[in-house]
Design an enzyme around this catalytic site. Structure first.
Site, mmCIF file in Angstrom:
data_model
loop_
_atom_site.group_PDB
_atom_site.id
_atom_site.type_symbol
_atom_site.label_atom_id
_atom_site.label_comp_id
_atom_site.label_asym_id
_atom_site.label_seq_id
_atom_site.Cartn_x
_atom_site.Cartn_y
_atom_site.Cartn_z
ATOM 1 N N GLY A 43 36.571 32.047 43.558
ATOM 2 C CA GLY A 43 36.153 30.836 43.705
ATOM 3 C C GLY A 43 37.107 29.862 44.151
ATOM 4 N N SER A 115 41.789 36.746 44.262
ATOM 5 C CA SER A 115 41.442 35.419 44.858
ATOM 6 C C SER A 115 41.682 34.394 43.875
ATOM 7 C CB SER A 115 40.130 35.366 45.633
ATOM 8 O OG SER A 115 40.077 34.250 46.702
ATOM 9 N N TRP A 116 40.912 33.098 43.728
ATOM 10 C CA TRP A 116 41.310 32.246 42.644
ATOM 11 C C TRP A 116 41.299 32.722 41.471
ATOM 12 C CZ3 TRP A 116 42.722 28.023 40.456
ATOM 13 C CH2 TRP A 116 42.145 27.808 39.239
ATOM 14 N N ASP A 268 44.389 40.642 55.305
ATOM 15 C CA ASP A 268 43.858 39.703 54.407
ATOM 16 C C ASP A 268 44.032 38.279 55.196
ATOM 17 O OD1 ASP A 268 42.918 37.784 52.794
ATOM 18 O OD2 ASP A 268 43.461 38.769 51.125
#
Length: 318
Positions: A43, A115-116, A268
Site C-alpha cells: 500500500g 512494495s510498501w 517492474d
C-alpha cells in the site's frame, strides 16, 4: 502444479490494542508450532487477503497476517471522513509489529513483504535486527524521493501515456501531483474524495502487471480498496515516510547476518529494479532474483521465485 499452497483458514485471530486509539487486526494460520513468518502487506493501506497465507508451506510455517493501522479490519478505518492519521507513521507501524510479536510469544520471525511492505519490513528489521530470522522482499520500494518522482511525477508516464493522462487530468497546472492528490482525497466533498482516490488507484493498477490482469485492474478500481489505499499512501508519501531520503539503503549494514531473498520483476514499472539492486549491494547477506515479470505478486515469475524462497527458508534455524 499450482505455485501457491492450498488455501487455509486462520486458527487464531484477534484485535490488538496498540495505543493512540488504534486496534490492529491479526490472525495466525498454518502450524501452531511452526516457523514464525509475518506478512507485511503493501500500500500503504492495501490490507491483507487470504492469498497471502498461500505463499507458505502450512505444515512447517506459523503464518501471521495483520492489517496495518487504518486499513483492512483494523480500527478506526481511514475511510471514515474524520479519520485522524496523526498517529499513523512508519515508526508507529514498526512499534505495532514489535508489540504483535510480543503478544504472540514469538522470539524471532521471518519477514515477508512486497512494495510498501518491503519498506516497512526493512525499517522494522533495521530497528529490531535481533528479532528477524530471514527476510523475503518482493517489488522493492524504499520510499526515496527518486522513487516517488518516477511513479508520481512523470517518469513512468513515458510507458503508460494514456493512463498517465487520466491521472494527471485532475492535477492543477504547475501543482505537485502528490500534494494535489493528498488535498483531494482529504477534501470535505465526498465526491471529490472518491473521484481522486479512484484516479490515484487506477494509475497504479494500470502499471502493476507485466501482462494486463483484468482481476487486478478491477481490484484497484473498487472504491472499497481505492479510498484507504489512496488516503494512507498519500499521507505517507507527502511526509517522506518519516525517513531520511536514503535512510534504508544507508542503514543496510544493520541487516548484516540476516539472510535475505529479493524477488524483483525485471520489468517492474511501479518499483523499478534499480532500488532492489542498490539494496542488494548494501546488504551482502541477500540474494537478488530478477524474473521476467512486472510488479504484481500474481505475475508467474514472481510467484515461482517467492515459493522457492519460502521453501528454502522453511526449515532454516529450526
Amino acid at each position: 502444479m499450482d505455485v501457491l499452497y492450498p488455501g487455509i483458514e486462520p486458527h487464531e485471530h484477534g484485535m490488538l490494542d496498540v495505543g493512540d486509539g488504534h486496534r490492529v487486526y491479526w490472525e495466525v494460520s498454518g502450524n501452531p508450532k511452526g516457523k514464525p513468518v509475518v506478512v507485511v502487506h503493501g500500500g500503504p493501506g492495501a490490507g491483507t487477503n487470504p492469498v497471502q497465507r498461500r505463499h507458505f508451506d502450512p505444515s512447517t510455517y506459523r503464518i501471521v497476517l495483520f492489517d496495518q493501522r487504518g486499513c483492512g479490519r483494523s480500527t478506526p478505518h481511514v475511510s471514515e471522513p474524520d479519520a485522524d492519521l496523526s498517529a499513523n507513521t512508519t515508526w508507529h507501524l514498526v512499534a505495532d509489529m514489535e508489540r504483535l510479536r510480543e503478544h504472540l510469544g514469538i522470539d524471532r520471525w521471518q519477514l515477508f513483504g512486497g512494495s510498501w511492505g518491503a519498506t516497512l519490513a526493512v525499517a522494522y528489521a533495521q530497528t529490531h535486527p535481533g528479532r528477524v530470522s530471514e527476510i523475503i522482499l518482493r517489488g522493492v520500494f524504499l520510499l526515496r524521493p527518486s522513487e516517488l518522482d518516477w511513479l508520481y511525477r512523470g517518469g513512468a508516464s513515458a510507458l503508460f501515456p494514456e493512463a498517465w493522462a487520466e491521472f494527471a487530468s485532475l492535477v492543477p497546472a504547475g501543482a505537485d501531483p502528490l500534494v494535489a492528490y493528498r488535498d483531494m482525497v482529504f477534501d470535505d466533498d465526498p465526491d471529490v474524495r472518491a473521484r481522486a482516490a479512484l484516479a490515484w488507484s487506477n494509475w497504479e493498477g494500470a502499471a502493476v502487471s507485466l501482462i494486463p490482469n483484468p482481476a487486478l485492474v478491477a481490484q484497484y478500481a473498487a472504491t472499497s480498496f481505492a479510498v484507504p489505499f489512496a488516503r494512507i499512501a498519500l499521507h505517507y508519501f507527502t511526509n517522506g515516510g518519516w525517513l531520511d531520503d536514503d535512510q534504508l539503503i544507508r542503514d543496510a549494514g544493520k541487516l548484516a547476518g540476516i539472510p535475505g531473498r529479493i524477488v524483483q520483476g525485471r520489468y517492474d514499472i511501479v518499483c523499478p529494479p534499480v532500488t532492489a539492486w542498490e539494496l542488494r549491494q548494501a546488504w551482502p547477506d541477500s540474494l537478488l532474483t530478477l524474473p521476467t515479470a512486472g510488479h504484481a505478486v500474481t505475475d508467474p515469475g514472481v510467484l515461482q521465485a517467492l515459493r522457492e524462497a519460502t521453501d528454502e527458508f522453511r526449515l532454516a534455524g529450526t
